[in-house]
Design a protein around this motif. Sequence first.
Motif, PDB file in Angstrom:
ATOM      1  N   PHE A  46       0.856  -1.185   0.000  1.00 32.15           N
ATOM      2  CA  PHE A  46       0.000   0.000   0.000  1.00 32.15           C
ATOM      3  C   PHE A  46       0.882   1.220   0.000  1.00 32.15           C
ATOM      4  N   PRO A  47       0.406   2.374  -0.480  1.00 31.54           N
ATOM      5  CA  PRO A  47      -0.920   2.611  -1.046  1.00 31.54           C
ATOM      6  C   PRO A  47      -1.148   1.824  -2.335  1.00 31.54           C
ATOM      7  N   SER A  48      -2.400   1.793  -2.747  1.00 27.68           N
ATOM      8  CA  SER A  48      -2.761   0.986  -3.909  1.00 27.68           C
ATOM      9  C   SER A  48      -2.138   1.566  -5.185  1.00 27.68           C
ATOM     10  N   THR A  49      -1.931   0.687  -6.128  1.00 27.33           N
ATOM     11  CA  THR A  49      -1.445   1.123  -7.447  1.00 27.33           C
ATOM     12  C   THR A  49      -2.479   2.052  -8.091  1.00 27.33           C
ATOM     13  N   ALA A  50      -3.756   1.775  -7.826  1.00 27.10           N
ATOM     14  CA  ALA A  50      -4.818   2.624  -8.389  1.00 27.10           C
ATOM     15  C   ALA A  50      -4.685   4.065  -7.895  1.00 27.10           C
ATOM     16  N   CYS A  51      -4.309   4.247  -6.619  1.00 24.72           N
ATOM     17  CA  CYS A  51      -4.119   5.613  -6.101  1.00 24.72           C
ATOM     18  C   CYS A  51      -2.937   6.301  -6.790  1.00 24.72           C
ATOM     19  N   MET A  52      -1.909   5.517  -7.124  1.00 21.01           N
ATOM     20  CA  MET A  52      -0.759   6.102  -7.834  1.00 21.01           C
ATOM     21  C   MET A  52      -1.172   6.536  -9.238  1.00 21.01           C
ATOM     22  N   VAL A  53      -1.990   5.721  -9.872  1.00 18.14           N
ATOM     23  CA  VAL A  53      -2.484   6.068 -11.210  1.00 18.14           C
ATOM     24  C   VAL A  53      -3.370   7.312 -11.110  1.00 18.14           C
ATOM     25  N   GLN A  54      -4.201   7.367 -10.079  1.00 20.14           N
ATOM     26  CA  GLN A  54      -5.091   8.530  -9.873  1.00 20.14           C
ATOM     27  C   GLN A  54      -4.263   9.806  -9.759  1.00 20.14           C
ATOM     28  N   LYS A  55      -3.159   9.702  -9.028  1.00 19.99           N
ATOM     29  CA  LYS A  55      -2.259  10.860  -8.881  1.00 19.99           C
ATOM     30  C   LYS A  55      -1.623  11.211 -10.230  1.00 19.99           C
ATOM     31  N   ASN A  56      -1.091  10.203 -10.918  1.00 24.16           N
ATOM     32  CA  ASN A  56      -0.417  10.453 -12.205  1.00 24.16           C
ATOM     33  C   ASN A  56      -1.359  11.098 -13.227  1.00 24.16           C
ATOM     34  N   LEU A  57      -2.605  10.631 -13.235  1.00 27.07           N
ATOM     35  CA  LEU A  57      -3.571  11.147 -14.224  1.00 27.07           C
ATOM     36  C   LEU A  57      -4.184  12.468 -13.794  1.00 27.07           C
ATOM     37  N   LYS A  58      -4.004  12.804 -12.508  1.00 20.75           N
ATOM     38  CA  LYS A  58      -4.709  13.955 -11.904  1.00 20.75           C
ATOM     39  C   LYS A  58      -6.225  13.776 -12.079  1.00 20.75           C
ATOM     40  N   ALA A  59      -6.661  12.577 -11.790  1.00 15.37           N
ATOM     41  CA  ALA A  59      -8.097  12.261 -11.873  1.00 15.37           C
ATOM     42  C   ALA A  59      -8.737  12.688 -10.556  1.00 15.37           C
ATOM     43  N   ILE A  60      -8.935  14.003 -10.438  1.00 15.18           N
ATOM     44  CA  ILE A  60      -9.198  14.595  -9.120  1.00 15.18           C
ATOM     45  C   ILE A  60     -10.461  14.117  -8.420  1.00 15.18           C
ATOM     46  N   LYS A  61     -11.462  13.671  -9.175  1.00 11.97           N
ATOM     47  CA  LYS A  61     -12.670  13.250  -8.448  1.00 11.97           C
ATOM     48  C   LYS A  61     -12.797  11.724  -8.313  1.00 11.97           C
ATOM     49  N   ALA A  62     -11.763  10.992  -8.761  1.00 11.25           N
ATOM     50  CA  ALA A  62     -11.907   9.531  -8.798  1.00 11.25           C
ATOM     51  C   ALA A  62     -11.639   8.867  -7.454  1.00 11.25           C
ATOM     52  N   ALA A  63     -12.485   7.908  -7.104  1.00 17.16           N
ATOM     53  CA  ALA A  63     -12.154   6.928  -6.057  1.00 17.16           C
ATOM     54  C   ALA A  63     -11.265   5.880  -6.729  1.00 17.16           C
TER      55      ALA A  63
END
Length: 332
Positions: free
Chosen positions: A92-109
């Motif tokens: 942890f943190p999850s790989t999905a959270c790292m992708v969320q950060k990289n993409l700047k997907a600001i509203k994504a869970a």
Amino acid sequence: MLISLKPVGILGVGSFLPEKEITNFDLEKMVDTTNEWIIERTGIKARRVADENTATSDLATEAALKALKDANVTAEEIDLIIVATITPDMAFPSTACMVQKNLKAIKAASFDLEAACSGFLYGVAIGKQFIATGTYQKVLVIGAETMSRIVDWSDRNTSILFGDGAGAVVLGETEEGKGILSTYIGSDGEGGKFLALPAGGSRMPSTVETIRDGLNYVKMDGSEVFKFAVRIMGRAAEESLKLSGHQINEIDYLVPHQANIRIIEAAAKRLKMPLDKVYVNLDKYGNMSAASVPVALDEALREGKIKKDDLIVMVGFGAGLTWGSCVVKWNK
Ligand SMILES: CC(C)(COP(=O)(O)OP(=O)(O)OC[C@H]1O[C@@H](n2cnc3c(N)ncnc32)[C@H](O)[C@@H]1OP(=O)(O)O)[C@@H](O)C(=O)NCCC(=O)NCCS
């Protein structure tokens, strides 16, 4: 309260593969094997391997960017990111959270999902629910792996099979009667012992001894997994077809998990599908676990094998044991 479910489709697809290739001839220099043996028993000729500075989230991010572009959707529009992987960057943190950060997907869970090679199909089944119920509008489902990090390169039973890569789809609402018509997922934990990475979790934390004994690498009973795979691929495809209300003879194209050409041929035979209607790229990439199905889908689309309104079946199996399939009336 009655909820009317929305039709959910795949709005965009993308994939990304690291450049470095390891061929069967390279493997001949590393373990006691031959190019002929690997091709005859598996169909694999080469696999890609991420360089030492590249982790799963990097591959996942690249695939996601391509899927977003293909869908004409911005990262800010994404409500949920699901990363299917058994090779996360870290616990942890999850790989999905790292992708969320990289993409700047600001509203994504964001969360990771672990169903091994079936992970992408599990992700599609889950992501679809959020859109069907109107909870979310856009969901990114990614299958991404760096299998090269958990394979023992001195073990000829496993090192020949796996590769690295990532594939992604953007899910969203589509026209009535199109898109993902059905999903089917299943598991049988009794078979978990046939394919596992024993150490590094709470059962057997990593120690000098586990590393010395190779327990931080994939362990596999190849023939048991093979028997299971041959049994389940056809059955899983049939189950999702049944749920979709379609018949086997209506399938235009099959996108199977890319583990072994003999497994794919057995599934195609059971489904009475000629091999020219079955996508195969395992010769180039080997088994990329959760990334195999979305990468195959992306390449099949780019090569024009799948056209608008085609009925396609995606099907896979993996450690767990797990399996999954879905039927899609192609909506693009
Ligand atoms: C792993 C797999 C390719 C092995 O193929 P197989 O036809 O079952 O081969 P076997 O395991 O019966 O091995 C046959 C012989 O080849 C040998 N062998 C195994 N790997 C070898 C290699 N890379 N090169 C040369 N010989 C090899 C075995 O030691 C065995 O020798 P023996 O008869 O002297 O004992 C096959 O079982 C398979 O694909 N299983 C499914 C794995 C899978 O899909 N895993 C991921 C799931 S998502």
